[in-house]
Design an enzyme around this catalytic site. Sequence first.
Site, PDB file in Angstrom:
ATOM      1  N   GLN A 135       5.083  60.961 -42.266  1.00 17.96           N
ATOM      2  CA  GLN A 135       6.091  62.433 -42.441  1.00 17.96           C
ATOM      3  C   GLN A 135       6.986  62.447 -41.503  1.00 17.96           C
ATOM      4  O   GLN A 135       6.892  61.407 -40.668  1.00 17.96           O
ATOM      5  CB  GLN A 135       5.755  63.637 -41.731  1.00 17.96           C
ATOM      6  CG  GLN A 135       4.792  64.556 -43.228  1.00 17.96           C
ATOM      7  CD  GLN A 135       5.097  64.330 -44.112  1.00 17.96           C
ATOM      8  OE1 GLN A 135       6.665  64.924 -44.419  1.00 17.96           O
ATOM      9  NE2 GLN A 135       4.347  64.697 -45.100  1.00 17.96           N
TER      10      GLN A 135
ATOM     11  N   GLU B  94      -6.579  55.731 -51.311  1.00 16.81           N
ATOM     12  CA  GLU B  94      -4.939  55.475 -51.015  1.00 16.81           C
ATOM     13  C   GLU B  94      -5.351  53.496 -51.792  1.00 16.81           C
ATOM     14  O   GLU B  94      -5.262  53.001 -51.367  1.00 16.81           O
ATOM     15  CB  GLU B  94      -4.724  55.197 -49.968  1.00 16.81           C
ATOM     16  CG  GLU B  94      -3.250  54.338 -49.447  1.00 16.81           C
ATOM     17  CD  GLU B  94      -2.177  55.682 -49.955  1.00 16.81           C
ATOM     18  OE1 GLU B  94      -1.561  54.969 -50.509  1.00 16.81           O
ATOM     19  OE2 GLU B  94      -1.931  56.257 -49.968  1.00 16.81           O
TER      20      GLU B  94
ATOM     21  N   CYS C 181       6.866  67.183 -52.408  1.00 17.86           N
ATOM     22  CA  CYS C 181       8.058  67.282 -51.842  1.00 17.86           C
ATOM     23  C   CYS C 181       9.246  67.144 -52.977  1.00 17.86           C
ATOM     24  O   CYS C 181      10.866  66.954 -52.397  1.00 17.86           O
ATOM     25  CB  CYS C 181       9.145  66.326 -51.203  1.00 17.86           C
ATOM     26  SG  CYS C 181       8.043  64.409 -51.835  1.00 17.86           S
TER      27      CYS C 181
END
Length: 396
Positions: free
Chosen positions: A223, A275, A352
């Site tokens: 972030q 991931e 987002c």
Amino acid sequence: MEKVEIHAFAFGGRALGRMPDGKVCFVRGALPGETVLVRITSEKKRYSEGELSEILSASPLRCKAACPNPCPGCSYMHVSYETELEWKQRQFESFLLRGGLAERKVIASPAGAERRTAWRNKLKLSLEHVPDGSIRAGYRAEDNVSLIEVHDCSLAAKEILEAYQSGGWKKRVSRGDRAVTFRFTPADGVCFFTDTVRPAVPLLTETIAGFGEFRTPAESFFQINAGMSGRLAERVVALAERCEAKFLLELYCGCGCFSIAVAERRKEMFCHGVEIDPRSIACAKENAKLHGVAERCAFSAGDAGKSLGRLLRAASPEETLLLVDPPRTGMDRRALERIRTGRAGWILYVSCAPDTLARDLAFLRAGGYRVLESGLIDMFPSTAHFETVTLLKRES
């Protein structure tokens, strides 16, 4: 030139108005309530696009922009922050209410940013190499081709701005480089890298307020608003605590921040993060040890869509909270299909991009999921972007 009556801000930050013939026109830099002259740059069947030429009747909401650059990034710098946040909330609610994706009563009030400027701890600029050997750096214009050279950016952390303006980084840039990225953390200072230049500090130490430090690869996602990252993590943890789940399965987990934050608060929950970047997974495992939750947090490198079915079967789907934080493009279709057939009890969707969020929520709703709560967190003040967190429950 065309006269345009402006009546709204559209998602993406451009003003939305109508020309005398009733045709819709999008123009950046105007405000609702204004009458403006626009130079039309693109004619579509149902709408036009243009550049602001003159303000014939200004809105009392207009203020002097703090940004010195004519780039399209700071979409709301010419209005107060209260006005910006109000319009972002309107846009968010429109995505959820249109098509019946959520009831108005489950949409939370927006969480506004602590400050509008100097919040970016990461800055990426495009590069152009001039024949005389000099380098131009800046942002791409509205056409996504032209370069707007910048010497200042009001959104960048002052430490990044100082490093950029010093110009020392240019000595290490090769003619093949097309972009330069600066990152800042209090622990590591400023580092930069390009297509060919690797960061001097390959691993950075980022801090999330209320949750401590996390190691992350310098070139990986984290972030970019350190002042708001703690509020985002708090929202994720709070919604996770509403679920009766025993297992947390996190896709696109990065360096493991959300899984670790939940594991620290929910002592009875076991977390597993996936991931595709193995370097981030190595950091996630290190972070779990640093936070004392390694026994309840596992991490594996792999494709989220391919891993999902196997991991859900290994747990108990009805007791599983699935946490997803995909890129702006949203979930890929294969992962969505496996989520819907995997029948996890709850889904926590961090997004987002409200447009791709709405697309994915429609797909999940058709699979039996209902929105329990959804809210906006303004991680990107002055720009057209914002973060959202949505909790869904599978109906029996």
